[in-house]
Design a protein around this motif. Structure first.
Motif, mmCIF file in Angstrom:
data_model
loop_
_atom_site.group_PDB
_atom_site.id
_atom_site.type_symbol
_atom_site.label_atom_id
_atom_site.label_comp_id
_atom_site.label_asym_id
_atom_site.label_seq_id
_atom_site.Cartn_x
_atom_site.Cartn_y
_atom_site.Cartn_z
ATOM 1 N N ILE A 11 8.626 -4.301 -0.552
ATOM 2 C CA ILE A 11 7.560 -3.710 -1.361
ATOM 3 C C ILE A 11 6.568 -4.789 -1.771
ATOM 4 O O ILE A 11 5.344 -4.595 -1.708
ATOM 5 C CB ILE A 11 8.155 -2.985 -2.593
ATOM 6 N N VAL A 32 -5.218 -0.112 -0.562
ATOM 7 C CA VAL A 32 -4.140 0.732 -1.121
ATOM 8 C C VAL A 32 -3.322 1.355 0.011
ATOM 9 O O VAL A 32 -2.085 1.371 -0.039
ATOM 10 C CB VAL A 32 -4.732 1.813 -2.050
ATOM 11 N N ILE A 36 0.679 0.638 0.697
ATOM 12 C CA ILE A 36 1.729 1.669 0.729
ATOM 13 C C ILE A 36 2.456 1.654 2.065
ATOM 14 O O ILE A 36 3.697 1.616 2.115
ATOM 15 C CB ILE A 36 1.116 3.055 0.433
ATOM 16 N N SER A 39 4.468 -1.579 2.496
ATOM 17 C CA SER A 39 5.681 -1.591 1.676
ATOM 18 C C SER A 39 6.796 -0.798 2.336
ATOM 19 O O SER A 39 7.947 -1.244 2.401
ATOM 20 C CB SER A 39 5.402 -1.017 0.288
ATOM 21 N N VAL A 40 6.467 0.391 2.817
ATOM 22 C CA VAL A 40 7.471 1.237 3.461
ATOM 23 C C VAL A 40 8.010 0.572 4.728
ATOM 24 O O VAL A 40 9.220 0.498 4.950
ATOM 25 C CB VAL A 40 6.892 2.642 3.771
#
Length: 127
Positions: A11, A32, A36, A39-40
């Motif tokens: 993350i 952003v 996201i 991170s995944v």
């Protein structure tokens, strides 16, 4: 099994990728989205690598344990009596007979189970 995981570091990596992408493109929405998705993806990659390494370590420890088990089966008697498993396999000195044990060098009688002659100090050999 293992309870500690380092996958949550993914993350942090994703957020760093998002910040870098946002700064490079000068677009907050892209930053952003990259944060996201990054991170995944990083979380899943780290978790996959942990599982892969864990299975390898488990297989290696199982293989080592099996080798130790095989070696101990070869060296220990397979008696049903537990006390027999803790006895020495063969005495390293002559055993006592009804007439006694004698030193082969000086002829003196020695106690059963002795490794050396008490009179001359000679090492007693197996018969």
């Amino acid at each position: 099994m293992r309870s500690r995981t380092y996958a949550y570091n993914g993350i942090i990596l994703g957020i760093l990728f998002g910040m870098a992408a946002g700064a490079y493109t000068e677009s907050v929405p892209i930053g952003v989205i990259v944060a996201i998705l990054g991170s995944v993806v990083c979380f899943l990659i780290i978790r996959f690598l942990e599982n892969l390494l864990g299975r390898g370590i488990d297989k290696a420890t199982d293989a080592v344990a099996n080798q130790f088990a095989k070696r101990s089966q070869k060296s220990t008697p397979q008696s049903g009596n537990l006390a027999d498993r803790f006895q020495t396999s063969a005495p390293s000195q002559p055993t006592a007979t009804q007439t006694g044990v004698f030193c082969t060098k000086c002829g003196a009688e020695v106690k059963p189970g002795s490794v050396f002659c008490a009179k001359c100090g000679a090492e007693l050999k197996k018969n």
